[in-house]
Write a protein that holds these residues in place. Structure first.
Motif, PDB file in Angstrom:
ATOM      1  N   GLY A   3       1.110  -0.812   0.178  1.00 32.53           N
ATOM      2  CA  GLY A   3       0.133  -0.248  -0.117  1.00 32.53           C
ATOM      3  C   GLY A   3       0.789   1.511   0.224  1.00 32.53           C
ATOM      4  N   GLU A   4       2.481   1.521   0.284  1.00 35.81           N
ATOM      5  CA  GLU A   4       2.989   2.136   0.186  1.00 35.81           C
ATOM      6  C   GLU A   4       3.922   2.442  -0.784  1.00 35.81           C
ATOM      7  OE1 GLU A   4       5.154   2.356   3.673  1.00 35.81           O
ATOM      8  OE2 GLU A   4       3.133   2.071   5.018  1.00 35.81           O
ATOM      9  N   GLY A   5       4.136   1.585  -1.956  1.00 34.12           N
ATOM     10  CA  GLY A   5       4.217   1.386  -2.721  1.00 34.12           C
ATOM     11  C   GLY A   5       5.966   0.860  -2.796  1.00 34.12           C
ATOM     12  N   ASN A   6       6.266  -0.042  -1.847  1.00 37.80           N
ATOM     13  CA  ASN A   6       6.944  -0.604  -1.913  1.00 37.80           C
ATOM     14  C   ASN A   6       6.911  -2.297  -2.431  1.00 37.80           C
ATOM     15  OD1 ASN A   6       8.400   0.716   0.392  1.00 37.80           O
ATOM     16  ND2 ASN A   6       6.788   0.277   1.707  1.00 37.80           N
ATOM     17  N   GLY A   7       8.298  -2.316  -3.240  1.00 39.62           N
ATOM     18  CA  GLY A   7       7.802  -3.820  -4.212  1.00 39.62           C
ATOM     19  C   GLY A   7       8.722  -4.865  -2.926  1.00 39.62           C
ATOM     20  N   ASN A   8       8.111  -5.430  -2.560  1.00 40.88           N
ATOM     21  CA  ASN A   8       8.515  -7.096  -2.267  1.00 40.88           C
ATOM     22  C   ASN A   8       8.490  -8.110  -3.018  1.00 40.88           C
ATOM     23  OD1 ASN A   8       7.897  -6.022   0.827  1.00 40.88           O
ATOM     24  ND2 ASN A   8       5.792  -5.596  -0.193  1.00 40.88           N
ATOM     25  N   TYR A   9      10.255  -8.008  -2.701  1.00 40.39           N
ATOM     26  CA  TYR A   9      10.434  -9.856  -3.803  1.00 40.39           C
ATOM     27  C   TYR A   9      10.834 -10.213  -2.992  1.00 40.39           C
ATOM     28  CZ  TYR A   9      14.058 -11.668  -6.144  1.00 40.39           C
ATOM     29  OH  TYR A   9      15.548 -12.778  -7.132  1.00 40.39           O
ATOM     30  N   THR A  10      10.488 -11.309  -3.243  1.00 38.76           N
ATOM     31  CA  THR A  10      10.604 -12.609  -2.227  1.00 38.76           C
ATOM     32  C   THR A  10      11.356 -13.507  -3.038  1.00 38.76           C
ATOM     33  OG1 THR A  10       8.170 -12.638  -2.028  1.00 38.76           O
ATOM     34  CG2 THR A  10       9.788 -14.717  -1.647  1.00 38.76           C
ATOM     35  N   MET A  11      12.653 -13.514  -2.394  1.00 40.62           N
ATOM     36  CA  MET A  11      14.149 -14.354  -3.348  1.00 40.62           C
ATOM     37  C   MET A  11      13.789 -16.245  -2.992  1.00 40.62           C
ATOM     38  SD  MET A  11      16.938 -11.973  -1.879  1.00 40.62           S
ATOM     39  CE  MET A  11      16.501 -11.555   0.157  1.00 40.62           C
ATOM     40  N   GLU A  12      14.812 -16.290  -3.799  1.00 38.66           N
ATOM     41  CA  GLU A  12      14.875 -17.660  -3.987  1.00 38.66           C
ATOM     42  C   GLU A  12      14.668 -18.394  -2.735  1.00 38.66           C
ATOM     43  OE1 GLU A  12      16.736 -19.556  -7.827  1.00 38.66           O
ATOM     44  OE2 GLU A  12      18.493 -17.862  -7.415  1.00 38.66           O
ATOM     45  N   ASN A  13      15.803 -17.943  -1.552  1.00 34.77           N
ATOM     46  CA  ASN A  13      15.575 -18.387  -0.696  1.00 34.77           C
ATOM     47  C   ASN A  13      14.462 -18.221   0.575  1.00 34.77           C
ATOM     48  OD1 ASN A  13      15.794 -16.368   0.310  1.00 34.77           O
ATOM     49  ND2 ASN A  13      17.783 -16.139   1.181  1.00 34.77           N
ATOM     50  N   GLY A  14      12.910 -17.209  -0.197  1.00 31.68           N
ATOM     51  CA  GLY A  14      12.026 -17.561   0.667  1.00 31.68           C
ATOM     52  C   GLY A  14      11.885 -16.080   1.643  1.00 31.68           C
ATOM     53  N   GLU A  15      13.155 -15.205   1.702  1.00 36.65           N
ATOM     54  CA  GLU A  15      14.080 -14.273   2.188  1.00 36.65           C
ATOM     55  C   GLU A  15      13.034 -13.256   1.045  1.00 36.65           C
ATOM     56  OE1 GLU A  15      17.133 -13.046   3.603  1.00 36.65           O
ATOM     57  OE2 GLU A  15      17.805 -14.934   4.014  1.00 36.65           O
ATOM     58  N   VAL A  16      12.223 -11.672   1.556  1.00 37.62           N
ATOM     59  CA  VAL A  16      11.591 -11.193   1.197  1.00 37.62           C
ATOM     60  C   VAL A  16      12.761  -9.264   0.891  1.00 37.62           C
ATOM     61  CG1 VAL A  16       9.647  -9.321   1.021  1.00 37.62           C
ATOM     62  CG2 VAL A  16      10.049 -11.801   2.085  1.00 37.62           C
ATOM     63  N   TRP A  17      13.051  -8.934   0.073  1.00 38.59           N
ATOM     64  CA  TRP A  17      13.661  -7.816   0.191  1.00 38.59           C
ATOM     65  C   TRP A  17      12.799  -6.449  -0.417  1.00 38.59           C
ATOM     66  CZ3 TRP A  17      18.242  -5.210   0.446  1.00 38.59           C
ATOM     67  CH2 TRP A  17      18.331  -4.532   0.234  1.00 38.59           C
ATOM     68  N   VAL A  18      13.199  -5.894  -0.193  1.00 37.94           N
ATOM     69  CA  VAL A  18      12.127  -4.434   0.022  1.00 37.94           C
ATOM     70  C   VAL A  18      12.395  -3.818  -0.843  1.00 37.94           C
ATOM     71  CG1 VAL A  18      10.659  -2.979   0.501  1.00 37.94           C
ATOM     72  CG2 VAL A  18      10.885  -4.904   2.264  1.00 37.94           C
ATOM     73  N   TYR A  19      12.602  -3.167  -2.497  1.00 38.54           N
ATOM     74  CA  TYR A  19      12.674  -2.896  -2.877  1.00 38.54           C
ATOM     75  C   TYR A  19      11.767  -1.087  -2.225  1.00 38.54           C
ATOM     76  CZ  TYR A  19      14.827  -5.159  -6.172  1.00 38.54           C
ATOM     77  OH  TYR A  19      15.647  -5.953  -6.973  1.00 38.54           O
TER      78      TYR A  19
END
Length: 173
Positions: free
Chosen positions: A96-112
């Motif tokens: 909702g804030e426009g951050n892009g949540n990327y789920t990496m191959e290991n399951g962790e989420v990186w936030v752009y």
């Protein structure tokens, strides 16, 4: 086969023509677009797009001869053509804030972070959306940088005066 600027731009335009929102990702062409020039050879083009547009992206790039070579559409996936050119896709879910949540191959989420999606680059004299300089720097943390990464960060620092983080302050020229 290397991914030259013309091919990278063709990939981006093919996606945009099909309505896929796309940004040049971290490193590589994303850095060179910010710099407005190619600084080194690239083996691929890294892209960020919405996870709900991943299937449309695959279909659009199929017309250019690309097919999924590895990964999952819900996580990182790579498309490759018969020439060996690669497109490395990082699909994100926007919050909702426009951050892009990327789920990496290991399951962790990186936030752009939302602000990072405001980058404006140039490829072959044409505009290309990309991560901002600050986004590029932030994406190059938390792991050991190789010489290409350090050159990219040094180039951004030299051109834009962006502050590098301690683990990035080892310029390679």
């Amino acid at each position: 086969m290397m991914m030259d600027a013309a091919n990278a731009l063709a990939v981006i335009r093919a996606l945009e023509t099909q309505g896929v929102e796309v940004w040049l990702g971290d490193g590589g062409w994303g850095v060179d677009a910010l710099l407005g020039e190619q600084t080194r050879p690239h083996k691929d083009v890294d892209l960020i797009l919405r996870v709900d547009q991943a299937e449309e992206a695959v279909q659009a790039l199929r017309a250019l001869g690309f097919a999924v070579a590895e990964g999952r559409l819900s996580s990182c996936f790579v498309l490759r053509d018969q020439e060996g050119r690669s497109v490395d896709v990082h699909p994100v879910v926007f919050d909702g804030e426009g951050n892009g949540n990327y789920t990496m191959e290991n399951g962790e989420v990186w936030v752009y972070e939302a602000a990072w999606f405001g980058g404006a680059g140039i490829l072959q004299g044409e505009p290309a959306r990309c991560l901002t300089v600050q986004g590029q720097v932030a994406c190059h943390t938390g792991y050991k940088l190789d010489d290409e990464d350090r050159r990219d960060m040094t180039a951004l620092h030299d051109r834009f005066g962006v502050d590098l983080l301690p683990e990035q302050e080892f310029p390679v020229r």
